[in-house]
Design a protein around this motif. Structure first.
Motif, short mmCIF file in Angstrom:
data_model
loop_
_atom_site.label_atom_id
_atom_site.label_comp_id
_atom_site.label_asym_id
_atom_site.label_seq_id
_atom_site.Cartn_x
_atom_site.Cartn_y
_atom_site.Cartn_z
N UNK A 43 3.03 7.64 -5.65
CA UNK A 43 2.55 8.70 -4.89
C UNK A 43 3.47 9.84 -4.86
N UNK A 44 4.63 9.86 -5.60
CA UNK A 44 5.61 10.96 -5.18
C UNK A 44 4.90 12.13 -6.01
N UNK A 45 4.78 13.15 -5.19
CA UNK A 45 4.44 14.49 -5.74
C UNK A 45 2.82 14.67 -5.54
N UNK A 46 2.16 13.74 -4.97
CA UNK A 46 0.62 13.81 -4.97
C UNK A 46 0.58 14.15 -3.31
N UNK A 47 -0.98 14.78 -3.38
CA UNK A 47 -1.52 15.21 -2.00
C UNK A 47 -1.86 14.15 -1.34
N UNK A 48 -2.27 14.26 -0.02
CA UNK A 48 -2.50 13.25 0.82
C UNK A 48 -3.90 12.38 0.47
N UNK A 49 -4.69 13.32 -0.24
CA UNK A 49 -6.11 12.80 -0.51
C UNK A 49 -5.81 11.67 -1.89
N UNK A 50 -4.75 12.04 -2.65
CA UNK A 50 -4.76 11.12 -3.99
C UNK A 50 -3.75 10.04 -3.58
N UNK A 51 -2.87 10.27 -2.68
CA UNK A 51 -2.11 8.93 -1.77
C UNK A 51 -3.20 8.11 -1.37
N UNK A 52 -4.19 8.44 -0.76
CA UNK A 52 -5.22 7.63 0.07
C UNK A 52 -6.02 7.00 -1.24
N UNK A 53 -6.25 7.40 -2.22
CA UNK A 53 -6.97 6.85 -3.53
C UNK A 53 -6.20 5.74 -4.16
N UNK A 54 -4.72 6.00 -4.04
CA UNK A 54 -3.81 5.31 -4.67
C UNK A 54 -3.87 3.87 -3.97
N UNK A 55 -3.80 4.23 -2.67
CA UNK A 55 -3.48 3.03 -1.78
C UNK A 55 -4.78 1.99 -1.41
N UNK A 56 -5.84 2.76 -1.46
CA UNK A 56 -7.32 1.95 -1.50
C UNK A 56 -7.52 1.17 -2.54
N UNK A 57 -6.99 1.87 -3.57
CA UNK A 57 -7.20 1.12 -5.04
C UNK A 57 -6.46 -0.17 -5.13
N UNK A 58 -5.29 -0.24 -4.67
CA UNK A 58 -4.33 -1.48 -4.51
C UNK A 58 -4.28 -2.32 -3.37
N UNK A 59 -4.77 -1.90 -2.11
CA UNK A 59 -4.80 -2.45 -0.96
C UNK A 59 -6.21 -3.10 -0.57
N UNK A 60 -7.16 -2.37 -1.35
CA UNK A 60 -8.41 -2.68 -1.01
C UNK A 60 -9.42 -1.63 0.03
N UNK A 61 -10.79 -1.77 -0.16
CA UNK A 61 -11.53 -0.81 0.54
C UNK A 61 -11.41 -0.79 2.05
N UNK A 62 -10.97 -1.89 2.74
CA UNK A 62 -10.62 -2.12 3.96
C UNK A 62 -9.55 -1.46 4.51
N UNK A 63 -8.55 -1.01 3.77
CA UNK A 63 -7.08 -0.48 4.09
C UNK A 63 -7.49 0.46 5.06
N UNK A 64 -6.77 0.37 6.25
CA UNK A 64 -6.94 1.68 7.35
C UNK A 64 -6.01 2.98 6.95
N UNK A 65 -6.20 3.60 6.13
CA UNK A 65 -5.39 4.65 5.52
C UNK A 65 -4.84 5.76 6.52
N UNK A 66 -5.74 6.05 7.31
CA UNK A 66 -5.55 6.99 8.49
C UNK A 66 -4.50 6.66 9.55
N UNK A 67 -4.91 5.59 9.99
CA UNK A 67 -4.10 4.71 10.65
C UNK A 67 -2.60 4.44 10.51
N UNK A 68 -2.44 3.84 9.21
CA UNK A 68 -1.39 3.66 8.42
C UNK A 68 -0.41 4.73 8.45
N UNK A 69 -0.96 5.92 7.99
CA UNK A 69 -0.31 7.11 7.76
C UNK A 69 0.26 7.79 9.03
#
Length: 220
Positions: A43-69
């Motif tokens: 995720x280094x060098x990526x936007x918040x939007x792209x970081x979210x895509x990376x984490x959901x792809x690897x952690x699953x659709x239920x991953x609470x990205x906004x809360x974790x961020x």
């Protein structure tokens, strides 16, 4: 001819990438997720939007990205409140040199505007820059060239007249795609075929990059 310099922020000017990697890991554990260093290096060098895509792809659709961020940023801010914003060796001297030479400077960071401004102010370097462009202000983040092209427009210089200082693979690729002059200064990632193939120059530090700029100015 070099008419402007565009700086990345995290990992290039500010020694904040390791702090961010640790903060993501801690925040993930708070929610029962193992967010590994290896994953977040992607995720280094990526936007918040792209970081979210990376984490959901690897952690699953239920991953609470906004809360974790949110907790990630809390951990990072707590560290900075205690230790300050760590700046890279030679940064201030580099900025002062560019100011003395009347070289316009911009920041082009994938970090959001509100957080980037806060960090630059706390590091006491924001006044050096003519303009700042952030990841939440462009449609496509690095490795697409949008953020660098926008920065060059704000500086009123042609892309080929801009040096880009970057530590990330995505940033170097974006600079090359923007038809600019990419200088790679490795940080977390130190071995990269992408960066090696797309960087015009490679420097070990901002100190070395300043010496290179002096030589290039002498040629001009």
């Amino acid at each position: 001819m070099i008419k402007a310099i565009i700086f990345d922020m995290d990992g290039l000017m500010l020694d904040t990438e390791n702090i961010a990697l640790d903060s993501w890991n801690k925040a993930g554990k708070d929610f029962g997720y193992d967010i590994s260093r290896e994953l977040m290096i992607q995720a280094i060098g990526t936007t918040v939007k792209d970081t979210k895509k990376l984490l959901i792809k690897n952690m699953g659709k239920e991953f609470p990205f906004e809360k974790v961020r949110e907790i990630t940023m809390k951990h990072t801010k707590e560290y900075i409140e205690v230790n300050g914003v760590p700046v890279k060796k030679g940064l201030v001297e580099f900025l002062k040199y560019c100011r003395t030479e009347n070289i316009p400077m911009a920041v082009a960071t994938s970090t959001s505007r509100i957080y980037a401004t806060e960090l630059l102010e706390k590091a006491s370097i924001i006044e050096y820059f003519n303009t700042i462009v952030c990841g939440d202000e462009v449609e496509k983040g690095k490795p697409e060239p949008d953020i660098f092209i926008l920065a060059s427009k704000f500086l009123d210089v042609e892309p080929e007249e801009c040096i880009i200082l970057e530590d990330s693979e995505k940033g170097i690729l974006a600079a090359a795609r923007a038809n600019m002059i990419p200088i790679w200064i490795p940080d977390i990632i130190t071995d990269s075929t992408i960066a090696n193939n797309n960087a015009k120059y490679i420097c070990k530090s901002l100190i070395e990059a300043k010496d290179l700029l002096k030589k290039l100015n002498d040629v001009i």
